[in-house]
Write a protein that holds these residues in place. Structure first.
Motif, PDB file in Angstrom:
ATOM      1  N   VAL A  66      10.263   5.239  -1.634  1.00 10.06           N
ATOM      2  CA  VAL A  66       9.544   5.026  -0.377  1.00 10.06           C
ATOM      3  C   VAL A  66      10.375   4.057   0.446  1.00 10.06           C
ATOM      4  CG1 VAL A  66       7.490   4.025   0.716  1.00 10.06           C
ATOM      5  CG2 VAL A  66       7.238   5.494  -1.295  1.00 10.06           C
ATOM      6  N   VAL A  67      10.657   4.447   1.694  1.00 12.50           N
ATOM      7  CA  VAL A  67      11.422   3.589   2.601  1.00 12.50           C
ATOM      8  C   VAL A  67      10.659   3.448   3.910  1.00 12.50           C
ATOM      9  CG1 VAL A  67      13.658   4.218   1.578  1.00 12.50           C
ATOM     10  CG2 VAL A  67      12.818   5.452   3.576  1.00 12.50           C
ATOM     11  N   THR A  68      10.978   2.387   4.630  1.00 15.77           N
ATOM     12  CA  THR A  68      10.323   2.098   5.902  1.00 15.77           C
ATOM     13  C   THR A  68      11.016   2.802   7.062  1.00 15.77           C
ATOM     14  OG1 THR A  68      11.704   0.152   6.227  1.00 15.77           O
ATOM     15  CG2 THR A  68       9.598  -0.192   5.112  1.00 15.77           C
ATOM     16  N   VAL A 121      14.127  -0.007   1.474  1.00 17.35           N
ATOM     17  CA  VAL A 121      13.448   0.532   0.295  1.00 17.35           C
ATOM     18  C   VAL A 121      12.243  -0.335  -0.044  1.00 17.35           C
ATOM     19  CG1 VAL A 121      13.685   1.094  -2.150  1.00 17.35           C
ATOM     20  CG2 VAL A 121      15.585   1.538  -0.589  1.00 17.35           C
ATOM     21  N   VAL A 122      11.094   0.299  -0.159  1.00 17.78           N
ATOM     22  CA  VAL A 122       9.851  -0.369  -0.539  1.00 17.78           C
ATOM     23  C   VAL A 122       9.669  -0.277  -2.052  1.00 17.78           C
ATOM     24  CG1 VAL A 122       7.324  -0.220  -0.355  1.00 17.78           C
ATOM     25  CG2 VAL A 122       8.750  -0.017   1.682  1.00 17.78           C
ATOM     26  N   CYS A 164       8.678   6.829   4.606  1.00 14.08           N
ATOM     27  CA  CYS A 164       9.127   8.125   4.118  1.00 14.08           C
ATOM     28  C   CYS A 164       9.148   8.093   2.606  1.00 14.08           C
ATOM     29  CB  CYS A 164      10.514   8.472   4.652  1.00 14.08           C
ATOM     30  SG  CYS A 164      11.101  10.086   4.090  1.00 14.08           S
ATOM     31  N   TRP A 165       8.441   9.055   1.994  1.00 14.32           N
ATOM     32  CA  TRP A 165       8.473   9.265   0.552  1.00 14.32           C
ATOM     33  C   TRP A 165       9.483  10.389   0.339  1.00 14.32           C
ATOM     34  CZ3 TRP A 165       7.319  13.649  -2.386  1.00 14.32           C
ATOM     35  CH2 TRP A 165       7.149  13.435  -3.754  1.00 14.32           C
ATOM     36  N   THR A 166      10.483  10.134  -0.472  1.00 13.28           N
ATOM     37  CA  THR A 166      11.572  11.083  -0.677  1.00 13.28           C
ATOM     38  C   THR A 166      11.779  11.328  -2.154  1.00 13.28           C
ATOM     39  OG1 THR A 166      12.684  10.153   1.259  1.00 13.28           O
ATOM     40  CG2 THR A 166      14.015  11.515  -0.200  1.00 13.28           C
ATOM     41  N   CYS A 167      11.991  12.597  -2.508  1.00 14.32           N
ATOM     42  CA  CYS A 167      12.375  12.903  -3.885  1.00 14.32           C
ATOM     43  C   CYS A 167      13.322  14.085  -3.888  1.00 14.32           C
ATOM     44  CB  CYS A 167      11.146  13.153  -4.762  1.00 14.32           C
ATOM     45  SG  CYS A 167      10.342  14.733  -4.535  1.00 14.32           S
ATOM     46  N   LEU A 168      14.051  14.206  -4.975  1.00 10.81           N
ATOM     47  CA  LEU A 168      14.941  15.348  -5.170  1.00 10.81           C
ATOM     48  C   LEU A 168      14.197  16.391  -5.984  1.00 10.81           C
ATOM     49  CD1 LEU A 168      18.155  13.350  -6.079  1.00 10.81           C
ATOM     50  CD2 LEU A 168      17.564  14.361  -3.877  1.00 10.81           C
ATOM     51  N   PRO A 169      14.231  17.663  -5.572  1.00  8.76           N
ATOM     52  CA  PRO A 169      13.533  18.686  -6.347  1.00  8.76           C
ATOM     53  C   PRO A 169      14.162  18.842  -7.727  1.00  8.76           C
ATOM     54  CG  PRO A 169      14.788  19.669  -4.548  1.00  8.76           C
ATOM     55  CD  PRO A 169      14.942  18.176  -4.434  1.00  8.76           C
ATOM     56  N   GLU A 170      13.328  19.229  -8.660  1.00  9.83           N
ATOM     57  CA  GLU A 170      13.820  19.401 -10.049  1.00  9.83           C
ATOM     58  C   GLU A 170      14.471  20.734 -10.227  1.00  9.83           C
ATOM     59  OE1 GLU A 170      10.743  18.545 -12.822  1.00  9.83           O
ATOM     60  OE2 GLU A 170      10.275  16.666 -11.842  1.00  9.83           O
ATOM     61  N   VAL A 210       0.848  -1.200   0.000  1.00  9.27           N
ATOM     62  CA  VAL A 210       0.000   0.000   0.000  1.00  9.27           C
ATOM     63  C   VAL A 210       0.879   1.243   0.000  1.00  9.27           C
ATOM     64  CG1 VAL A 210      -1.729   1.296   1.305  1.00  9.27           C
ATOM     65  CG2 VAL A 210      -1.956  -1.191   1.074  1.00  9.27           C
ATOM     66  N   ALA A 211       1.936   1.241   0.791  1.00  7.32           N
ATOM     67  CA  ALA A 211       2.842   2.395   0.842  1.00  7.32           C
ATOM     68  C   ALA A 211       3.470   2.670  -0.520  1.00  7.32           C
ATOM     69  CB  ALA A 211       3.931   2.167   1.886  1.00  7.32           C
TER      70      ALA A 211
END
Length: 160
Positions: A87-89, A77-78, A154-160, A16-17
């Motif tokens: 997405v990581v736990t 890492v999910v 945790c949902w993580t991204c690098l800004p563009e 689900v995550a």
């Protein structure tokens, strides 16, 4: 220094995550029809789940950092692509510690956390106040998740 986008959220399972990866806005994307976020989410910009939350867990638990970061589910890492988002736990131990810690203790831990080397680089003038609110928000999310037997991610991204 590149700032990262980090949203912490609760989900019933890893599968689900991973669905948070389907929308570019991640877990805070609004569900069609209801206008409500897809997940119970707390945005904590640039608070990454590996080192920074490992240190937070160390301060909350009094256990050595190495033990805290060696726990199952710490930063596993999910899903995600090489370029992100990911997405990581979060470890169950950290979630439990956050959910069970009283607000006054959370504020004290946040002040100590703000003085750690990895946190001092993030806006040092406002750090203790900002981190106090961040820790309280993350603890409230953990408490809600524990109540319904969800895990934190945790949902993580690098800004563009």
């Amino acid at each position: 220094m590149t700032r990262i986008v980090t949203n912490y959220f609760a989900a019933a399972s890893d599968d689900v995550a991973a669905m948070a990866l389907l929308d570019p806005e991640g877990p805070s994307a609004l569900a069609q029809g209801s206008g409500e976020p897809l997940f119970d989410t707390v945005e904590l910009p640039s608070i990454e789940p590996f080192v920074m939350l490992g240190t937070l867990y160390e301060l909350l638990s009094g256990r050595p950092y190495r033990e805290c970061t060696a726990e199952d589910r710490h930063g596993q890492v999910v899903g995600g692509s090489d370029e992100g988002p990911w997405v990581v736990t979060l470890s169950d131990g950290l979630v439990s510690a956050l959910a069970q810690t009283h607000r006054a203790r959370l504020a004290e831990v946040a002040e100590r956390w703000a003085r750690t080397p990895e946190l001092r680089t993030l806006n040092p003038q406002r750090q203790p106040v900002r981190l106090g609110g961040a820790v309280a928000s993350l603890a409230a999310l953990a408490h809600r998740a524990v109540e319904v037997r969800h895990s934190l991610y945790c949902w993580t991204c690098l800004p563009e």
